[in-house]
Design a protein around this motif. Structure first.
Motif, PDB file in Angstrom:
ATOM      1  N   GLU A 136       1.027  -1.187  -0.034  1.00  0.00           N
ATOM      2  CA  GLU A 136       0.042   0.077  -0.083  1.00  0.00           C
ATOM      3  C   GLU A 136       0.841   1.312  -0.016  1.00  0.00           C
ATOM      4  O   GLU A 136       0.626   2.137  -0.735  1.00  0.00           O
ATOM      5  CB  GLU A 136      -0.991  -0.069   1.264  1.00  0.00           C
ATOM      6  CG  GLU A 136      -1.876   1.142   1.127  1.00  0.00           C
ATOM      7  CD  GLU A 136      -2.915   1.204   2.134  1.00  0.00           C
ATOM      8  OE1 GLU A 136      -3.681   1.946   2.380  1.00  0.00           O
ATOM      9  OE2 GLU A 136      -2.753   0.165   3.062  1.00  0.00           O
ATOM     10  N   GLN A 137       1.866   1.315   0.876  1.00  0.00           N
ATOM     11  CA  GLN A 137       2.641   2.317   1.056  1.00  0.00           C
ATOM     12  C   GLN A 137       3.465   2.506  -0.232  1.00  0.00           C
ATOM     13  O   GLN A 137       3.739   3.815  -0.871  1.00  0.00           O
ATOM     14  CB  GLN A 137       3.932   2.218   2.071  1.00  0.00           C
ATOM     15  CG  GLN A 137       2.869   2.436   3.441  1.00  0.00           C
ATOM     16  CD  GLN A 137       3.990   1.952   4.627  1.00  0.00           C
ATOM     17  OE1 GLN A 137       4.681   1.000   4.775  1.00  0.00           O
ATOM     18  NE2 GLN A 137       3.976   2.876   5.543  1.00  0.00           N
ATOM     19  N   LEU A 138       4.010   1.392  -0.848  1.00  0.00           N
ATOM     20  CA  LEU A 138       4.907   1.499  -2.234  1.00  0.00           C
ATOM     21  C   LEU A 138       3.962   2.072  -3.462  1.00  0.00           C
ATOM     22  O   LEU A 138       4.270   3.124  -4.122  1.00  0.00           O
ATOM     23  CB  LEU A 138       5.501   0.182  -2.715  1.00  0.00           C
ATOM     24  CG  LEU A 138       6.479  -0.307  -1.601  1.00  0.00           C
ATOM     25  CD1 LEU A 138       6.427  -1.958  -2.066  1.00  0.00           C
ATOM     26  CD2 LEU A 138       7.584   0.483  -1.606  1.00  0.00           C
ATOM     27  N   GLY A 139       2.773   1.615  -3.311  1.00  0.00           N
ATOM     28  CA  GLY A 139       1.710   2.298  -4.565  1.00  0.00           C
ATOM     29  C   GLY A 139       1.439   3.487  -4.296  1.00  0.00           C
ATOM     30  O   GLY A 139       1.570   4.246  -5.090  1.00  0.00           O
ATOM     31  N   ALA A 140       1.168   4.107  -3.047  1.00  0.00           N
ATOM     32  CA  ALA A 140       1.027   5.272  -2.657  1.00  0.00           C
ATOM     33  C   ALA A 140       2.365   6.287  -3.259  1.00  0.00           C
ATOM     34  O   ALA A 140       2.169   7.305  -3.895  1.00  0.00           O
ATOM     35  CB  ALA A 140       0.616   5.810  -1.348  1.00  0.00           C
ATOM     36  N   ALA A 141       3.486   5.957  -3.014  1.00  0.00           N
ATOM     37  CA  ALA A 141       4.581   6.490  -3.280  1.00  0.00           C
ATOM     38  C   ALA A 141       4.668   6.659  -4.938  1.00  0.00           C
ATOM     39  O   ALA A 141       5.380   7.727  -5.319  1.00  0.00           O
ATOM     40  CB  ALA A 141       6.032   6.012  -2.743  1.00  0.00           C
ATOM     41  N   TRP A 142       4.112   5.636  -5.432  1.00  0.00           N
ATOM     42  CA  TRP A 142       4.414   5.580  -6.838  1.00  0.00           C
ATOM     43  C   TRP A 142       3.167   6.089  -7.517  1.00  0.00           C
ATOM     44  O   TRP A 142       2.945   6.342  -8.931  1.00  0.00           O
ATOM     45  CB  TRP A 142       4.692   4.130  -7.463  1.00  0.00           C
ATOM     46  CG  TRP A 142       5.293   4.069  -8.791  1.00  0.00           C
ATOM     47  CD1 TRP A 142       4.473   3.534  -9.776  1.00  0.00           C
ATOM     48  CD2 TRP A 142       6.764   4.291  -9.323  1.00  0.00           C
ATOM     49  NE1 TRP A 142       5.502   3.435 -11.152  1.00  0.00           N
ATOM     50  CE2 TRP A 142       6.525   4.047 -10.544  1.00  0.00           C
ATOM     51  CE3 TRP A 142       7.612   4.927  -8.730  1.00  0.00           C
ATOM     52  CZ2 TRP A 142       7.837   4.226 -11.386  1.00  0.00           C
ATOM     53  CZ3 TRP A 142       8.793   5.257  -9.241  1.00  0.00           C
ATOM     54  CH2 TRP A 142       9.000   4.762 -10.765  1.00  0.00           C
ATOM     55  N   GLY A 143       2.047   6.412  -6.846  1.00  0.00           N
ATOM     56  CA  GLY A 143       0.944   6.774  -7.524  1.00  0.00           C
ATOM     57  C   GLY A 143       0.031   5.766  -8.187  1.00  0.00           C
ATOM     58  O   GLY A 143      -0.561   6.048  -9.270  1.00  0.00           O
ATOM     59  N   ILE A 144       0.298   4.402  -7.544  1.00  0.00           N
ATOM     60  CA  ILE A 144      -0.506   3.586  -7.986  1.00  0.00           C
ATOM     61  C   ILE A 144      -1.239   2.867  -6.954  1.00  0.00           C
ATOM     62  O   ILE A 144      -1.044   3.160  -5.728  1.00  0.00           O
ATOM     63  CB  ILE A 144       0.242   2.236  -8.817  1.00  0.00           C
ATOM     64  CG1 ILE A 144       1.343   2.009  -8.169  1.00  0.00           C
ATOM     65  CG2 ILE A 144       0.617   3.015 -10.142  1.00  0.00           C
ATOM     66  CD1 ILE A 144       2.329   0.859  -8.836  1.00  0.00           C
TER      67      ILE A 144
END
Length: 178
Positions: free
Chosen positions: A83-91
């Motif tokens: 979830e955090q990786l996606g938020a950082a990448w905008g996905i």
């Protein structure tokens, strides 16, 4: 984690820096491909030059993807979630999991703990996972009819430890013992 958009000045500075960094790589790659000296890179036909630049951007793109995956794995190793990786990448979280499938260590699916019984020294014991999820409880009835449960059978960290304590109780309360 929502990152702010780049300003026009920041975008322009980044483009200049990337083009400055790309130029020597594009010249070297073109020289290797054509056999011509690096200094003559820009003297070729415009279509050849621009295709060389395009091919170089492809190499840079592959390297950026490799470095991005490395950054995602590093963040995952420090405890970042998909979830955090996606938020950082905008996905989305699912998008991040698909993009970097090995970035986050997922714990093995826990085995469902089942109660089990134990018969020793003429008595019986029941071993069961603690409802709060913090270990194992046991209860037992010795061959002499004495029963222990609840606080008398304290919470144990593992099923094996609970079994050992239940077994010791059953031995103490075996028939024919003083």
């Amino acid at each position: 984690m929502m990152l702010p958009e780049m300003t026009a000045d920041e975008r322009s500075a980044l483009a200049r820096a990337l083009l400055d960094a790309l130029d020597p790589l594009a010249s070297a790659m073109r020289a290797r491909t054509t056999g011509q000296p690096v200094e003559q890179m820009w003297n070729a036909e415009p279509v050849e030059v621009t295709l060389s630049v395009l091919a170089t951007w492809k190499v840079v793109d592959a390297e950026v993807k490799r470095l991005t995956a490395m950054a995602a794995r590093t963040a995952g190793s420090y405890g970042a979630s998909y979830e955090q990786l996606g938020a950082a990448w905008g996905i989305t979280r699912q998008g991040a999991r698909k993009k970097w499938p090995d970035a986050v260590d997922r714990p093995a699916t826990p085995v469902r703990a089942e109660p089990s019984g134990l018969e020793l020294f003429g008595g019986t014991a029941e071993l069961r996972p603690d409802p709060a999820g913090g270990g194992w409880r046991w209860s037992a009835t010795g061959a002499d009819g004495i029963r222990v449960e609840g606080e008398g059978a304290a919470l144990r960290a593992t099923k094996e430890e609970a079994a050992a304590h239940a077994g010791a109780f059953l031995r103490e309360h075996a028939t024919g013992r003083p």
